[in-house]
Design an enzyme around this catalytic site. Structure first.
Site, PDB file in Angstrom:
ATOM      1  N   LYS A 187       0.868  -1.184   0.000  1.00 14.48           N
ATOM      2  CA  LYS A 187       0.000   0.000   0.000  1.00 14.48           C
ATOM      3  C   LYS A 187       0.888   1.212   0.000  1.00 14.48           C
ATOM      4  O   LYS A 187       2.018   1.186   0.472  1.00 14.48           O
ATOM      5  CB  LYS A 187      -0.903   0.007   1.241  1.00 14.48           C
ATOM      6  CG  LYS A 187      -2.052   0.983   1.167  1.00 14.48           C
ATOM      7  CD  LYS A 187      -3.164   0.469   0.265  1.00 14.48           C
ATOM      8  CE  LYS A 187      -4.462   0.318   0.974  1.00 14.48           C
ATOM      9  NZ  LYS A 187      -5.417  -0.571   0.444  1.00 14.48           N
TER      10      LYS A 187
HETATM   11  N1  GLU Z   1      -7.457  -0.372  -2.654  1.00 15.95           N
HETATM   12  C1  GLU Z   1      -8.222  -1.576  -2.749  1.00 15.95           C
HETATM   13  C2  GLU Z   1      -8.168  -2.340  -1.445  1.00 15.95           C
HETATM   14  O1  GLU Z   1      -7.913  -1.790  -0.400  1.00 15.95           O
HETATM   15  C3  GLU Z   1      -7.893  -2.415  -3.965  1.00 15.95           C
HETATM   16  C4  GLU Z   1      -6.479  -2.817  -4.131  1.00 15.95           C
HETATM   17  C5  GLU Z   1      -6.174  -3.438  -5.484  1.00 15.95           C
HETATM   18  O2  GLU Z   1      -7.071  -3.622  -6.290  1.00 15.95           O
HETATM   19  O3  GLU Z   1      -5.001  -3.716  -5.692  1.00 15.95           O
HETATM   20  O4  GLU Z   1      -8.463  -3.500  -1.403  1.00 15.95           O
END
Ligand code: GLU
Length: 417
Positions: A107
């Site tokens: 992230k």
């Molecule tokens: N931001 C989204 C999550 O927290 C999706 C992450 C993604 O698709 O890689 O799951």
């Protein structure tokens, strides 16, 4: 440490340690999973519309890649810190393992208030961020996606900037981009629809008929609005929804399509009707299902005793603090955790990533059918684990499913110095 100071990485680590009690797992693997593998910090200049230059902080924390390339969103938020990205990255590792998609977890984000950015500033910031990140991401290494404060447009700009530097169009470098440049239709709605699918499975499990169900949804962004609409379509009454200003309530059920989502119109909820209760009061409504789908850390020891819903389905990442989680568990309130409930986003990202690799089209019906198949499959895996564990929470059961998959991958691959 006071509860207010609990960071996302502390919360994620505590959840991991709690769940580890239920499963025999090699200590070395556990210690490996307690720490992110790589942490990148950037300070980036970026030019405002008035010509002044801001210096902003950005992070990308790559938690674990034993099951596949790092995967996870990039957020633009004033609350972004290294600790937050580390916790959210760890949750992505477990989310991808529960969903059984071949990715690890990461992230990142920029510490900035996205509401203060013009479209041109959003684009400049995104292109600058991509320049900083480009050595540390890759179609087979780390694949970003949208998160809070970012969207399909952000991802299309990232893909374009990365492609310009590479001298070729690299569609698979991000997911969640516009379908016109290699995204898949339905990716945008997938996280919310996934939340609704899991909420329906949980309701069935506890003997509810969805047609008699009432639900309150905190946050009317992409996750909240799509969860509310899908659950509404299934027959539930959505009695309260909210934006940052407060919540609107109708005990006969709100018109979930008439109220625009945050992406469609930022202040639509409170323009639909003057808010009558606060966001905290929404959490305490006597409904069957509560879906916190806004920000992290909203259910705390301060309000956990007053949560009147029977089932909490976590749409946001990390909405329940560790202390609140214990209180809810003791009170017999069912909490279906984020790493299962909101895995629809990364699952649709996986379809988009496949599309980038094999160039096959993914019509929306196919995305939706496969999404339902995958979400229902994850639910079945978690139910099986939950039934075999005595007294474990749904969160523990999800972690155990994930831990077993991660441990198998580690023991199969081996950990070498
Ligand atoms: N931001 C989204 C999550 O927290 C999706 C992450 C993604 O698709 O890689 O799951």
């Amino acid at each position: 440490m006071s509860e207010q100071d609990e960071t996302a990485i502390q919360r994620a680590t505590r959840q991991l340690e709690n769940a580890a009690e239920y499963v025999e797992i090699d200590d070395d693997i556990l210690r490996r999973l307690e720490h992110p593998q790589r942490t990148h910090k950037f300070t980036m200049p970026f030019e405002r519309d008035d010509g002044t230059v801001d210096v902003v902080e950005a992070y990308r924390v790559q938690h674990d890649d034993v099951r596949g390339p790092y995967k996870g969103g990039l957020r633009y938020s004033p609350h972004v810190t290294q600790e937050e990205c580390a916790g959210l990255g760890m949750w992505m590792t477990f989310k991808c393992a529960v969903a059984d998609v071949p990715f690890g977890g990461a992230k990142g984000g920029v510490r900035i208030d996205p509401r203060e950015l013009s479209d041109a500033e959003h684009e400049r910031l995104t292109r600058r961020l991509t320049k900083s990140l480009r050595r540390y991401i890759g179609t087979n290494f780390d694949i970003p996606a949208p998160d809070m404060g970012t969207n399909a447009r952000t991802m299309s700009w990232m893909m374009d900037t990365y492609s310009v530097y590479e001298d070729e169009t690299v569609r698979g470098i991000v997911t969640g981009k516009s379908p016109d440049v290699g995204g898949v239709r339905g990716r945008e709605e997938a996280p919310g629809i996934g939340v609704s699918i899991i909420a329906q499975r949980a309701l069935e499990h506890y003997g509810y008929d969805v047609n008699d169900v009432t639900a309150a949804v905190q946050g009317y962004g992409s996750v909240g609005a799509n969860a509310a609409r899908h659950l509404d379509d299934a027959g539930a009454d959505i009695v309260a929804v909210s934006d940052a200003e407060g919540a609107v309530v109708d005990h006969d059920g709100l018109p979930t399509y008439e109220i625009k989502s945050y992406e469609e119109k930022p202040s639509a909820v409170t323009e639909y009707d003057a808010p009558t209760i606060t966001n905290d009061e929404l959490l305490k409504l006597d409904v069957d299902v509560l879906i916190p789908a806004a920000i992290g850390g909203v259910i705390t020891s301060e309000n956990a005793d007053e949560i009147a819903a029977d089932i909490v389905v976590e749409g946001a990442n990390g909405p329940t603090t560790s202390d609140a989680d214990e209180i809810l568990h003791e009170r017999g309130v069912t909490v279906v955790p984020d790493i299962l409930a909101n895995a629809g986003g990364v699952t649709a990202s996986y379809f988009e990533w496949l599309r980038g690799r094999n160039r096959r089209k993914w019509p929306k019906e196919k995305v939706m059918d496969e999404l339902a198949l995958e979400m229902n499959g994850s639910w079945e895996d978690v139910v099986e684990e939950h039934e075999s564990l005595d007294g474990a929470s749904w969160r523990d059961a999800c972690y155990v499913v994930a831990l077993k998959r991660l441990a198998k991958a580690y023991s199969e691959r081996g950990m070498w110095p």
